[in-house]
Design an enzyme around this catalytic site. Structure first.
Site, short mmCIF file in Angstrom:
data_model
loop_
_atom_site.label_atom_id
_atom_site.label_comp_id
_atom_site.label_asym_id
_atom_site.label_seq_id
_atom_site.Cartn_x
_atom_site.Cartn_y
_atom_site.Cartn_z
N ASP A 198 29.03 16.83 -33.55
CA ASP A 198 28.55 15.52 -33.98
C ASP A 198 29.68 14.52 -34.15
O ASP A 198 30.80 14.90 -34.52
CB ASP A 198 27.83 15.65 -35.34
CG ASP A 198 26.50 16.37 -35.25
OD1 ASP A 198 26.15 16.85 -34.16
OD2 ASP A 198 25.82 16.46 -36.29
N HIS A 220 32.00 19.19 -35.93
CA HIS A 220 32.17 17.74 -35.81
C HIS A 220 33.45 17.43 -35.03
O HIS A 220 34.52 17.91 -35.40
CB HIS A 220 32.24 17.09 -37.19
CG HIS A 220 30.97 17.19 -37.97
ND1 HIS A 220 30.60 18.35 -38.63
CD2 HIS A 220 29.97 16.30 -38.19
CE1 HIS A 220 29.44 18.15 -39.22
NE2 HIS A 220 29.03 16.92 -38.96
#
Length: 215
Positions: free
Chosen positions: A36, A177
């Site tokens: 992400d 992430h």
């Protein structure tokens, strides 16, 4: 150390059964890696290098504004054969955002990506029922089975690795992430996690793209 659940809660899955938490039915043990908040120079490129070393495929849930700033990195993701999903244009929290503004922000990300994707992940995992109903007309909402916690700068990297390995199982959708905030921990955890599961016969795939009318 910040509070979050490494393993998605059964209650959440019950309240939102229409969201995607795991991928079931694989013939061989498979993990679905997701990243992400990118694309980010150096950070996303490090991820791509690690994935390539293990013949791993992943899904990158992109922030529209980062795509605008680093389109060349997005092209690297696509050229390496990975999938992309929509993560809003400005990383909006759906619980704190007017529905119309939230949906417009998703569309802005879609426009910036310049390619069709039927995958959406709400930032922070926070989206209202009304927002979700609109989004699901054209997207699958992809949540997660395992949240690594690489974004938590108070969580020691070795603990992050241990918890990620502990909770990951066949079919798990795992969240990392590719962001500057997560970078110090992620660069320690990701290669070790990939090696651990590769040695145990796991493969790594992208979340499948569902087919919607018009896509």
């Amino acid at each position: 150390m910040g509070f979050f659940l490494h393993k998605s809660n059964f209650l959440l899955r019950t309240v939102y059964p229409e969201f995607w938490w795991k991928v079931e039915g694989d013939a061989e043990p498979t993990i679905y890696l997701t990243f992400d908040d990118g694309p980010i120079p150096d950070v996303t490129e490090f991820v791509l290098e690690q994935l390539d070393r293990h013949a791993a495929q992943a899904t990158f849930f992109c922030i529209g504004d980062n795509v605008r700033k680093h389109r060349d990195v997005l092209y690297q993701v696509l050229e390496a054969g990975h999938m992309v999903g929509n993560h809003t244009y400005n990383h909006l929290n759906g619980w704190k955002t007017d529905d119309e503004v939230y949906l417009e922000n998703i569309q802005s990300c879609q426009d910036e990506l310049g390619i069709e994707t039927a995958l959406f992940r709400p930032p922070y995992g926070r989206i209202t029922k009304a927002q979700a109903a609109e989004v699901m007309e054209h997207h699958s909402i992809v949540m997660w089975d395992v949240l690594t916690g690489d974004f938590d700068q108070t969580l020691p990297a070795d603990v992050c690795l241990k918890k990620t390995i502990q909770h990951t199982e066949p079919g798990s959708i795992v969240v990392f992430h590719d962001s500057l905030k997560a970078w110090p921990t992620m660069r320690y955890v990701l290669p070790r996690m990939l090696t651990h599961f590769a040695q145990r016969g796991y493969s790594f795939r992208a979340v499948p793209q569902p087919v919607y009318a018009g896509f």
